[in-house]
Design an enzyme around this catalytic site. Structure first.
Site, short mmCIF file in Angstrom:
data_model
loop_
_atom_site.label_atom_id
_atom_site.label_comp_id
_atom_site.label_asym_id
_atom_site.label_seq_id
_atom_site.Cartn_x
_atom_site.Cartn_y
_atom_site.Cartn_z
N CYS A 85 0.63 -1.32 0.22
CA CYS A 85 -0.61 -0.02 0.57
C CYS A 85 0.61 0.89 0.14
CB CYS A 85 -0.42 0.06 1.45
SG CYS A 85 -0.02 0.09 2.68
N HIS A 141 -2.53 6.10 4.72
CA HIS A 141 -1.39 6.73 4.74
C HIS A 141 -1.12 7.83 4.84
CE1 HIS A 141 -0.58 2.10 5.80
NE2 HIS A 141 -0.20 1.85 5.09
C1 2RA Z 1 1.14 -1.91 6.26
N1 2RA Z 1 1.98 -2.13 4.05
O1 2RA Z 1 0.37 -0.32 6.27
C2 2RA Z 1 1.49 -2.86 5.42
C3 2RA Z 1 -0.44 -3.14 5.48
N2 2RA Z 1 0.00 -4.07 3.88
O2 2RA Z 1 1.51 -2.40 7.34
#
Ligand code: 2RA
Length: 339
Positions: free
Chosen positions: A134, A247
């Protein structure tokens, strides 16, 4: 007449979002099969006015399945992904199990859809396609349009990663801990071994010999594969922050050719899957809350890097929904390119 689709890990945060996205984009599936562990088998799920019973995942699950969307962790993908592909399914895997395997395309449709051009449903041949991590997806959605124009020679990424990346249980724990801390009670630490609410910490994946954790090495290695550019210099610091499902990433870029901030803003304004939120006067820039449950990656704080000569450096700030574009939406967009 459309494809038969299976969702593996149908009860997880990404599994549920996969179904939301299939419905929201009117994906033309002929039939849908919901697969999960024995624990969830038998549960009833109402979806698009149809009642489904979740089936226990097993070796027989993929007979007559055209597209299998996996989001049940790396061990399930390793065990059942190749088997499904051998039985003729096209597997789109959300785990990191096959991302760096030669011959497995690692695809963000807006970035490198050509990497999967040889895989089509009409070929009637199974295949494995990997969904990138991601944080890599969110970063490269923001940077690739600029890379195509002025060629990135070095990228430094600092991430601020939401709870959803660690699963639905981590989101629940963040909520619980926030309540506990506000009520003066000791925070419940089951998912992470330390307080998460009102705190932040280095990403929970293991730290390798070179001092980088797995999440940071995914950003480094996946970028090189997706851009097909083993020479590009990438470094990353990944941090877990007390945010629910989007994120955020601070990105510093060094280019081979000059790129001025206005041109960069123009390029990003036209880029598929990206919105520019960059209002200096109003101090209005991307935030995780505003991109949550949305498709687009938001980019702002676009500015010349004053520590680099001329117009060879840029700083950006990007936010993207980890469950959606970071996982489920990207996987369904890949599936759409198989049709
Ligand atoms: C996280 N990228 O955010 C990882 C999840 N796939 O921890």
């Amino acid at each position: 007449s459309g494809p038969t689709v299976a969702v593996v890990g149908a009860t997880g945060a990404v599994g549920v979002e996969l179904m939301n996205v299939l419905a929201g984009r009117d994906f033309p599936y002929r039939s849908l099969k919901l697969l999960a562990s024995r624990r969830s088998a038998g549960k009833h799920v109402l979806f698009e006015d149809h009642e489904y019973v979740i089936e226990e995942l097993n070796e027989e699950s993929f007979k007559d399945v055209d597209i299998a969307l996996f989001s049940a962790g790396g061990s399930i993908s390793k065990k059942f992904g190749p088997l499904a592909a051998e039985q003729g399914s096209i597997v789109i895997d959300n785990s990191s199990a096959f991302r760096m395997d030669d011959g497995v395309p690692l695809v963000i449709p807006e970035v490198n859809v050509d990497a999967m051009a040889h895989i089509k449903l009409r070929n009637k041949k199974g295949a494995l396609i990997a969904n990138p991590n991601c944080s890599t997806i969110i970063c490269l959605m923001a940077v690739t349009p600029l890379h195509r124009y002025a060629k990135v020679s070095r990228m430094v990424v600092s991430t601020y990663q939401a709870a959803s990346g660690a699963g639905a249980a981590a989101m629940a724990e963040l909520e619980l801990q926030t309540r506990e801390v506000l009520e003066g009670r000791k925070p419940t630490c089951n998912i992470f071994s330390r307080q998460y609410a009102f705190n932040l910490f280095s990403h929970n994946t293991s730290v390798k010999e070179n001092g980088y954790n797995e999440e940071e090495m995914k950003m480094v290695n996946e970028t090189k594969k997706i851009w097909n550019d083993p020479e590009v210099k990438v470094t990353a610091t990944c941090i877990r922050v007390p945010i629910m499902r989007a994120h955020s990433e601070s990105i510093n870029l060094q280019f081979q050719n000059p790129l001025n901030e206005n041109t960069a803003r123009e390029i990003l304004g036209k880029a598929d899957g990206v919105v520019v939120i960059d209002d200096r006067a109003a101090n209005n820039f991307p935030t995780p809350i505003e991109v949550s449950s949305k498709d687009a990656v938001a980019v702002g704080r676009i500015r010349q890097d004053i520590s680099q000569e001329g117009c060879y450096g840029l700083d950006l700030f990007a936010c993207g929904d980890q469950i959606r574009k970071g996982a489920a939406l990207n996987a369904v967009q890949i599936a759409e390119h198989l049709l």
